[in-house]
Design a protein around this motif. Structure first.
Motif, short mmCIF file in Angstrom:
data_model
loop_
_atom_site.label_atom_id
_atom_site.label_comp_id
_atom_site.label_asym_id
_atom_site.label_seq_id
_atom_site.Cartn_x
_atom_site.Cartn_y
_atom_site.Cartn_z
N ASP A 90 0.84 -1.19 0.00
CA ASP A 90 0.00 0.00 0.00
C ASP A 90 0.88 1.24 0.00
O ASP A 90 0.83 2.07 0.90
N ARG A 143 -6.12 -0.10 -3.76
CA ARG A 143 -5.78 0.39 -2.42
C ARG A 143 -6.96 0.16 -1.46
O ARG A 143 -6.77 -0.33 -0.34
N ALA A 144 -8.15 0.50 -1.88
CA ALA A 144 -9.34 0.30 -1.03
C ALA A 144 -9.54 -1.18 -0.71
O ALA A 144 -9.88 -1.54 0.42
N ARG A 147 -7.09 -2.36 1.94
CA ARG A 147 -7.45 -1.80 3.25
C ARG A 147 -8.69 -2.47 3.82
O ARG A 147 -8.78 -2.68 5.04
N ARG A 148 -9.65 -2.84 2.97
CA ARG A 148 -10.82 -3.61 3.44
C ARG A 148 -10.40 -4.96 3.97
O ARG A 148 -10.85 -5.41 5.02
N HIS A 150 -7.53 -5.79 5.17
CA HIS A 150 -6.77 -5.59 6.41
C HIS A 150 -7.70 -5.39 7.60
O HIS A 150 -7.42 -5.84 8.71
N ALA A 151 -8.84 -4.74 7.37
CA ALA A 151 -9.78 -4.45 8.44
C ALA A 151 -10.75 -5.60 8.71
O ALA A 151 -11.48 -5.57 9.70
N LEU A 160 -0.09 -5.13 5.84
CA LEU A 160 -0.23 -3.98 4.96
C LEU A 160 0.99 -3.08 5.14
O LEU A 160 1.17 -2.48 6.20
N ARG A 162 3.28 0.15 4.06
CA ARG A 162 3.13 1.47 3.45
C ARG A 162 4.46 2.06 2.99
O ARG A 162 4.47 3.09 2.33
#
Length: 175
Positions: A90, A143-144, A147-148, A150-151, A160, A162
């Protein structure tokens, strides 16, 4: 990490370094790694039909040990169902875009063979099929998605990263 994962999906935006990282993980852990581009492109830049791509990915993912360097949306469910670990790259847009531009220019100048012997061309690099345009059109979506994942506690573990330094520190913990 006490027991190294045996099935790893490396995911990230275009130009983030997925293939290089997948190769390094595979070498470090002694796990077969697979370049998805080699599974999805034939010589002459002929796209492998989606159903054949899916079959090829399924044949890899039923194995006990693998590293994939990407996952196309048409068969993303296959590695996600079997992965022990997702490594998400990411990185900021300027970093991944800079890497992509540098890689593209070097491949054009050196005439590097990629994806089953294909060679990138200036014509395609400047066309609407350009990998650089693909970076811009897919960046936010990828990217979204990372992140989804990861959550989502229902997913396999998602690391994730960076910054490249975070990846390097993690690699030192493997093997």
């Amino acid at each position: 990490m006490s027991t190294p994962p045996a099935r790893i999906l490396v995911y990230g935006v275009t130009g983030s370094g997925k293939t290089t990282l997948a190769r390094r993980i595979g070498e470090r852990l002694g796990v077969p790694w697979h370049s998805v581009d080699d599974l999805t492109w034939e010589p002459g830049w002929v796209a492998v039909p989606p159903e054949v791509q899916r079959h090829r990915i399924e044949a890899i993912c039923v194995q006990d040990r693998w590293v994939l360097d990407h996952a196309y949306g048409a068969w993303l469910d296959v590695p996600l169902a079997r992965a022990h670990l997702i490594v998400g790259l990411d990185f900021p847009r300027l970093l991944s875009l800079g890497r992509l531009l540098r890689r593209t220019v070097l491949r054009l100048v050196r005439r590097d063979r990629v994806c089953n012997g294909n060679v990138e061309s200036l014509r395609v690099s400047l066309s609407r099929d350009s990998i650089v345009l693909w970076h811009f059109s897919s960046f936010a979506r990828k990217r979204a998605r990372m992140r989804r994942w990861h959550a989502d506690p229902g997913r396999p573990e998602v690391l994730l990263f960076r910054r490249p330094a975070e990846v390097e520190a993690w690699l030192r913990t493997l093997g």
